[in-house]
Motif scaffolding. Structure first.
Motif, PDB file in Angstrom:
ATOM      1  N   CYS A  88       8.756  -1.843   7.938  1.00  0.00           N
ATOM      2  CA  CYS A  88       8.354  -0.436   7.865  1.00  0.00           C
ATOM      3  C   CYS A  88       7.047  -0.292   7.084  1.00  0.00           C
ATOM      4  O   CYS A  88       6.868   0.652   6.313  1.00  0.00           O
TER       5      CYS A  88
ATOM      6  N   ASP B 118       2.699  -0.261   6.659  1.00  0.00           N
ATOM      7  CA  ASP B 118       1.577   0.345   7.369  1.00  0.00           C
ATOM      8  C   ASP B 118       0.350  -0.548   7.330  1.00  0.00           C
ATOM      9  O   ASP B 118      -0.770  -0.100   7.571  1.00  0.00           O
ATOM     10  N   SER B 119       0.557  -1.836   7.031  1.00  0.00           N
ATOM     11  CA  SER B 119      -0.569  -2.762   6.957  1.00  0.00           C
ATOM     12  C   SER B 119      -0.413  -3.880   7.980  1.00  0.00           C
ATOM     13  O   SER B 119       0.693  -4.252   8.359  1.00  0.00           O
TER      14      SER B 119
ATOM     15  N   GLY C  52       6.612   1.955  13.858  1.00  0.00           N
ATOM     16  CA  GLY C  52       5.328   2.537  13.495  1.00  0.00           C
ATOM     17  C   GLY C  52       5.179   3.917  14.094  1.00  0.00           C
ATOM     18  O   GLY C  52       5.705   4.215  15.179  1.00  0.00           O
TER      19      GLY C  52
ATOM     20  N   THR D 146       2.171   7.270  14.580  1.00  0.00           N
ATOM     21  CA  THR D 146       0.764   7.642  14.472  1.00  0.00           C
ATOM     22  C   THR D 146       0.542   8.999  15.117  1.00  0.00           C
ATOM     23  O   THR D 146       1.275   9.398  16.035  1.00  0.00           O
TER      24      THR D 146
ATOM     25  N   GLY E 226      -4.856   6.549   8.142  1.00  0.00           N
ATOM     26  CA  GLY E 226      -3.450   6.819   7.843  1.00  0.00           C
ATOM     27  C   GLY E 226      -2.691   7.426   9.005  1.00  0.00           C
ATOM     28  O   GLY E 226      -2.999   7.199  10.175  1.00  0.00           O
ATOM     29  N   TYR E 227      -1.690   8.256   8.667  1.00  0.00           N
ATOM     30  CA  TYR E 227      -0.857   8.860   9.699  1.00  0.00           C
ATOM     31  C   TYR E 227      -1.690   9.620  10.736  1.00  0.00           C
ATOM     32  O   TYR E 227      -1.505   9.485  11.937  1.00  0.00           O
TER      33      TYR E 227
ATOM     34  N   ASN F 212       8.875  10.741  11.068  1.00  0.00           N
ATOM     35  CA  ASN F 212       9.443   9.529  10.478  1.00  0.00           C
ATOM     36  C   ASN F 212      10.939   9.428  10.733  1.00  0.00           C
ATOM     37  O   ASN F 212      11.474   8.345  10.991  1.00  0.00           O
TER      38      ASN F 212
END
Length: 446
Positions: free
Chosen positions: A271, A273-274, A296, A298, A359-360, A375
């Motif tokens: 989970c 984000d990288s 993921g 977006t 980011g998001y 999420n």
């Protein structure tokens, strides 16, 4: 390997057959054996093949010892029980008493034996030196369906999803949640209440006021005190389930402590984000033969003809990675280029502002995005994907759902089958405790 083994052990003649597994071990103190090589004993070379007994040439023991010796790997002797007996027989005990001595003389390691019944269920035991056998607590095969077999029952496949029987099975399992933030905290919450026996939580970050709107169980006080996200969630798990369920590791997944801890897990939920985080999860899944679920979300944006920023889509993605199948790298979830770009951003003085842009919500410098509903949707789909694999309930085979995507803007879902995804050779499979861990020098033993 499992499919090949099952086909060999049950050729259709009702007689026992035999094979040998060469196994590596995971790092850490727990005994976890990983099937690395398979040696099949030809039917025609067996001196005796009957429905309840088999005798085969010692030359195959010698071959297994030669294969296992250079790295002191474990040897597991496997044979079939065509009659369906899910126990080791007296004949099995007598056979082991002789062959185990030869194995220990040939390779200093933990060795054992296993049986398979016609439905594919497996049971295994190991010998420590010349002592008595010890049951392996669980045999698992993480394919399109995830199988678990325990010594006291071969009927895992009859457990229905969403029942108390599922809860009992899950209680034997350990899950690792990598990233306990916006999506990860929701995944961890669901796993906690589903009844996982242990939860390994890995995150290097602390709670801040800006992310209170999307991290479950976080409070104003946690943000004020800059508490570690994993500690906050571990406390919540203790309130829900009691002590000794959660293991909190306040470090990046790119640390030896985190990697060794995850080696004990039966399932990984990624989970992060990288791109580097996904690389490590990919390598752990392959090296330790652990099924991986990657989630993921977006929100891409675009400029209108009048130059106004607009939402283009609201998307979620869940990838199921089975060891030996298509990896996250194969699927371009991360690439060599994305890893290099991420490293450059992390070392650039302007990295923070650039990461916010990535980011998001793309194109908008939003530090506190209100995305908990998105999420929640993605996290639930991720955990339900695990349930569908371990306790199949879908109308179509699980093979068809290696990747799933949904669009809240377009109101649709789409799926890709394992066979439709690219797949390359994977040298990391079952590498286990081989140093440096995951083949990465920074993770080598000090």
């Amino acid at each position: 390997m499992y499919t090949t083994l099952r086909e060999h052990l049950f050729p259709g003649d009702g007689k026992e057959a035999a094979a040998i597994l060469i196994c590596t071990r995971t790092p850490g103190s727990a005994l976890k054996l990983l099937s690395k090589e398979l040696i099949l004993v030809p039917y025609e070379e067996c001196t005796v093949r009957q429905p309840h007994t088999i005798t085969w040439p010692g030359a195959y023991l010698e071959k297994a010892i030669d294969e296992a010796l250079p790295q002191s790997r474990s040897i597991i002797l496997v044979h079939s029980h065509p009659g369906g007996l899910f126990q080791f027989s007296g004949v099995d005990d007598e056979s082991d008493s002789g062959t185990m001595v030869s194995l220990f003389q040939g390779v200093e390691a933990i060795h054992g034996s296993a049986i398979m019944t016609p439905d594919g269920a497996m049971r295994a035991r190991v010998y420590h030196g010349g002592g008595s056998p010890e049951d392996i607590a669980m045999v698992t095969v993480p394919g399109d369906d995830i199988h678990y077999w325990f010594p006291d029952s071969s009927e895992q496949q009859t457990v229905l999803a969403f029942t108390s029987g599922m809860t009992t099975t899950i209680g034997h399992l350990t899950a690792a949640v990598i990233g306990v933030s916006g999506t990860g905290s929701i995944v961890a919450e669901q796993l906690t209440r589903l009844g996982f026996g242990r939860l390994i939580l890995i995150d290097h970050d602390q709670v801040e006021h800006k992310n209170l709107n999307r991290i479950l169980n976080s409070t104003q006080k946690d943000a004020k005190d800059s508490r570690a996200k994993v500690d906050v969630f571990a406390d919540a798990i203790e309130q829900i389930r009691g002590s000794k369920i959660a293991q909190a590791i306040n470090k990046t997944v790119f640390s030896r402590e985190a990697v060794v801890a995850v080696a004990d897990a039966d399932v990984i939920f990624c989970c992060v984000d990288s791109h580097q985080g996904r690389l490590i999860c990919d390598l752990m899944a392959s090296s330790f033969l652990v099924p991986l679920f990657d989630v993921g979300v977006t929100i891409p944006t675009r400029l209108s003809s009048k130059g106004v920023r607009q939402i283009h889509d609201v998307q979620g993605r869940i990838d199921y990675v089975r060891p030996g199948g298509s990896t996250l790298f194969d699927r371009s979830v991360y690439t060599a280029q994305s890893l290099s770009a991420e490293e450059l951003r992390n070392t650039d003085p302007k990295a923070h502002s650039e990461q916010v842009k990535q980011g998001y919500i793309s194109g908008i410098p939003e530090e506190a995005p209100s995305v908990i509903t998105l999420n929640m949707r993605a996290a639930s789909a991720c955990v339900n994907e695990f349930i569908a694999r371990a306790f199949p309930f879908r109308e179509d085979p699980n093979h068809s759902y290696a990747r799933s995507k949904f669009s809240l803007s377009g109101c649709y879902e789409e799926y890709e089958a394992e066979s439709a995804l690219p797949k390359s050779e994977n040298p990391a499979l079952a590498q286990g405790a081989q140093e440096p861990l995951l083949g990465l020098p920074p993770l080598g033993a000090v």
